[in-house]
Write an enzyme that holds these catalytic residues in place. Structure first.
Site, PDB file in Angstrom:
ATOM      1  N   GLU A 134     -15.010  -2.294  29.826  1.00 28.95           N
ATOM      2  CA  GLU A 134     -15.378  -0.839  29.861  1.00 28.95           C
ATOM      3  C   GLU A 134     -15.060  -0.126  28.243  1.00 28.95           C
ATOM      4  OE1 GLU A 134     -13.140   1.554  32.354  1.00 28.95           O
ATOM      5  OE2 GLU A 134     -14.493   3.154  32.197  1.00 28.95           O
ATOM      6  N   HIS A 135     -13.686  -0.157  27.997  1.00 29.24           N
ATOM      7  CA  HIS A 135     -13.554   0.291  26.842  1.00 29.24           C
ATOM      8  C   HIS A 135     -13.134  -0.664  25.757  1.00 29.24           C
ATOM      9  CE1 HIS A 135     -12.303   3.353  29.607  1.00 29.24           C
ATOM     10  NE2 HIS A 135     -12.759   4.232  29.144  1.00 29.24           N
TER      11      HIS A 135
END
Ligand SMILES: NC(=O)c1ccc[n+]([C@@H]2O[C@H](COP(=O)([O-])OP(=O)(O)OC[C@H]3O[C@@H](n4cnc5c(N)ncnc54)[C@H](O)[C@@H]3O)[C@@H](O)[C@H]2O)c1
Ligand SMILES: N[C@H](CO)Cc1c[nH]c[nH+]1
Ligand SMILES: [Zn+2]
Length: 437
Positions: free
Chosen positions: A319-320
């Site tokens: 996600e990040h």
């Protein structure tokens, strides 16, 4: 080529999915059958909330008066950052009109959907930032009716700062409602009478599964479940900063993976020493979340080359993704699967989480392989149109009739034929062999 797991997780983002699916399906079936009554029951049993669901304008005004001026200033600043970035995205999406070689004029028209539902989580923490991430972006997209939900915070009504953020960002209706009951309420128009066309926002595994299950009945942004972070680091990285950033996201919850992909054995060892120390220094709620997350989902992967790091990182599709290395442009060019990329030590996920500008509602569980995060695009429909001068009808009409007949679709072919006969009586056209079966 060699890739070594110096710390391997016992769980993956897929773990515990089937149990969450079962719970969500049962809740959705009950709410579908019993409507608002069931929603109130779940609000009470899961979140200890039996007060009003929809806030009146008077309640909104009274509750946001509790928000101190300096807090409002911070929230206003963050909204401005997120809204400005989202407006720039909106500007980048254009209507088009083109004349094709046949003479046909075709175009695309980009329109916002009419009604959206924006969710902000409120289980472990008061997710003020998620409130404006959804609502400000919907407003930048031009959505007129924005319904917003967040659960009661610690048994009280919606957190006043979440309420302020929803209101200030431009929500039309605000509800004290969390979890599956909130997502289905927005999707089915309970309490408002207006079903959302699109429901967005992050949440725990129940919230994410509810959105996934309802997709099709409503549009959704993306599978935005328990937060994930990955850091790519070489021997130029500062292990204290890397460890701090891994822990920074592990505090989200027991099911939040934190992954380190590195080409430096020394850095990996230093980070593995530092992470438990930093977790021990956290206050109880965060310490509990981060220690379980690191124990069950934390991984440290050592690669021989940066090309191997790219391959591993794209496979995890975090996600990040933070990059603490030399030659940042090489990484920007080489990486292709991540929700949002943070290049260099100066930036960090928490900046994006709160106020740097790009949205923090991002794909988890590998969804970054096929989607970015929340943006104005998720609230927009790209609609196409076409108009045709009569002179273009023979070329398009002949090809349409022939292809239709090859496919066995005689009625389609005749819609071309009727026009050609009407506009060009007596002219012979090559329309293929009529279907007889
Ligand atoms: N991917 C992203 O973009 C992103 C962004 C921000 C936050 N997040 C994630 O959002 C999540 C927030 O989770 P949270 O729990 O704090 O808040 P939440 O609001 O998502 O979930 C709380 C709700 O879950 C429901 N719930 C709790 N236990 C349940 C059960 N056993 N059965 C059915 N429903 C149940 C309750 O109704 C409650 O209102 C975290 O995992 C965080 O990492 C993700
Ligand atoms: N990191 C989260 C997205 O997964 C967003 C967030 C908000 N506040 C803190 N974190
Ligand atoms: Zn975060």
């Amino acid at each position: 080529m060699s890739v070594t797991w110096l710390k391997k997780a016992t769980k993956t983002p897929e773990s515990n999915t089937s149990e969450a699916r079962r719970v969500v399906e049962e809740m959705l079936t009950t709410i579908k059958a019993e409507g608002e009554e069931a929603v109130r029951r779940y609000a009470h049993s899961l979140d200890k909330w039996s007060g009003e669901i929809v806030l009146t304008p008077e309640q909104i005004a009274a509750q946001i008066r509790e928000v101190p001026a300096d807090v409002r200033r911070d929230i206003d600043y963050a909204i401005e950052q997120v809204y400005t970035f989202a407006c720039a995205q909106r500007e980048s999406v254009k209507d088009i009109e083109v004349t094709l070689p046949s003479g046909l004029i075709a175009g695309q028209k980009v329109l916002p959907v009419n009604t959206v539902g924006c969710y902000a989580p409120a289980g472990r923490y008061a997710h003020i930032a998620s409130a404006y991430m959804g609502v400000a972006t919907a407003r930048a997209a031009g959505v007129k009716n924005i319904i917003a939900c967040s659960g009661p915070y610690l048994g009280q009504s919606i957190h006043p700062c979440v309420l302020y953020a929803f209101h200030r960002a431009g929500a039309s209706t605000i509800m004290t409602l969390g979890g599956v009951q909130a997502i289905s309420t927005m999707a089915w128009g309970l309490f408002t009478g207006t079903p959302a066309d699109v429901v967005v926002g992050p949440g725990n595994k129940f919230v994410a599964e509810a959105k996934r299950t309802l997709f099709g009945q409503v549009g959704i942004d993306v599978f935005a479940g328990p937060s994930e972070v990955a850091v790519i680091a070489d021997d130029s990285a500062d292990p204290r900063v890397v460890a701090c950033d891994l822990v920074g996201q592990a505090e989200h919850g027991h099911e939040s993976p934190a992954w380190l992909f590195t080409t430096s054995h020394a850095l990996a060892e230093a980070v593995m020493q530092e992470v438990p120390r930093l977790i021990d220094l956290l206050p109880p709620v965060a310490r509990d979340a981060a220690s379980c997350a690191w124990r069950d989902y934390g991984e440290v992967i050592l690669c021989d080359s940066r090309e191997e790091v790219v391959a591993i990182s794209d496979r995890y599709a975090s996600e990040h993704l933070e990059v603490h290395t030399r030659d940042l442009n090489w990484w920007l060019e080489s990486l292709s699967c991540y929700g949002s990329l943070f290049l260099g030590e100066e930036t960090t996920v928490a900046f994006g989480d709160k106020c740097s500008g790009p949205n923090h509602v991002l794909p988890t569980k590998g969804a970054a392989r096929y989607s970015g995060g929340l943006s104005v695009h998720k609230f927009l429909k790209t609609l196409t149109w076409q108009r045709m001068p009569r002179e273009a009808v023979p070329q398009i009409g002949e090809a349409t009739a022939r292809i239709s007949r090859l496919e066995g679709m005689e009625a389609h072919a005749r819609t071309a034929e009727i026009r050609l006969e009407k506009y060009f009586p007596g002219t012979a056209f090559q329309l293929g062999t009529p279907v007889t079966r």
